[in-house]
Design a protein around this motif. Structure first.
Motif, PDB file in Angstrom:
ATOM      1  N   VAL A   1       0.833  -1.203   0.000  1.00 34.72           N
ATOM      2  CA  VAL A   1       0.000   0.000   0.000  1.00 34.72           C
ATOM      3  C   VAL A   1       0.864   1.247   0.000  1.00 34.72           C
ATOM      4  N   MET A   2       1.920   1.271   0.791  1.00 29.45           N
ATOM      5  CA  MET A   2       2.791   2.449   0.850  1.00 29.45           C
ATOM      6  C   MET A   2       3.513   2.684  -0.475  1.00 29.45           C
ATOM      7  N   VAL A   3       4.009   1.625  -1.103  1.00 25.50           N
ATOM      8  CA  VAL A   3       4.678   1.770  -2.400  1.00 25.50           C
ATOM      9  C   VAL A   3       3.686   2.253  -3.456  1.00 25.50           C
ATOM     10  N   SER A   4       2.477   1.701  -3.445  1.00 22.78           N
ATOM     11  CA  SER A   4       1.446   2.137  -4.399  1.00 22.78           C
ATOM     12  C   SER A   4       1.087   3.598  -4.185  1.00 22.78           C
TER      13      SER A   4
ATOM     14  N   TYR B   1       4.042   5.856  -5.548  1.00 20.73           N
ATOM     15  CA  TYR B   1       4.087   5.977  -7.005  1.00 20.73           C
ATOM     16  C   TYR B   1       2.865   6.689  -7.577  1.00 20.73           C
ATOM     17  N   SER B   2       1.700   6.510  -6.973  1.00 13.69           N
ATOM     18  CA  SER B   2       0.529   7.210  -7.492  1.00 13.69           C
ATOM     19  C   SER B   2       0.671   8.710  -7.287  1.00 13.69           C
ATOM     20  N   ILE B   3       1.172   9.137  -6.138  1.00 19.23           N
ATOM     21  CA  ILE B   3       1.392  10.570  -5.908  1.00 19.23           C
ATOM     22  C   ILE B   3       2.495  11.086  -6.815  1.00 19.23           C
ATOM     23  N   LYS B   4       3.562  10.316  -6.960  1.00 18.78           N
ATOM     24  CA  LYS B   4       4.679  10.728  -7.821  1.00 18.78           C
ATOM     25  C   LYS B   4       4.221  10.919  -9.254  1.00 18.78           C
ATOM     26  N   TRP B   5       3.426  10.001  -9.783  1.00 18.17           N
ATOM     27  CA  TRP B   5       3.003  10.086 -11.177  1.00 18.17           C
ATOM     28  C   TRP B   5       1.884  11.090 -11.399  1.00 18.17           C
ATOM     29  N   ILE B   6       1.175  11.442 -10.345  1.00 19.13           N
ATOM     30  CA  ILE B   6       0.206  12.526 -10.483  1.00 19.13           C
ATOM     31  C   ILE B   6       0.937  13.864 -10.566  1.00 19.13           C
TER      32      ILE B   6
END
Length: 88
Positions: free
Chosen positions: A56-59, A62-67
């Protein structure tokens, strides 16, 4: 809507008082008083929860990074068309 926000706030405010006395005695010291039930049944339960939390933390990272920085640099990418429409 206000009732649900209030109920969620009350749940988090009273986290220590959720478990009853019988359940507190059945749980390990680390998790004592958090919830009802006997707690983890084996060491595998800790591993499963730990791996799930890591995923969950890795997801989330990466979701915040790619946003924030999607990385598409092509001028014909759809995001450029959307950004141009927002400026109108």
């Amino acid at each position: 809507m206000k009732k649900s926000i209030l109920s969620i706030a009350l749940i988090f405010a009273n986290v220590g008082s959720i478990a009853c006395e019988v359940c507190k005695k059945q749980q390990p010291k680390v998790l004592r008083g958090i919830s009802h039930g006997p707690g983890p049944q084996s060491e595998w339960d800790y591993l499963i929860v730990g791996v799930t939390a890591l995923i969950v933390m890795v997801s989330l990272f990466y979701s915040i990074k790619w946003i924030i920085r999607p990385g598409e640099r092509e001028k014909e990418h759809i995001k450029h068309k959307i950004f141009k429409m927002e400026q109108l």
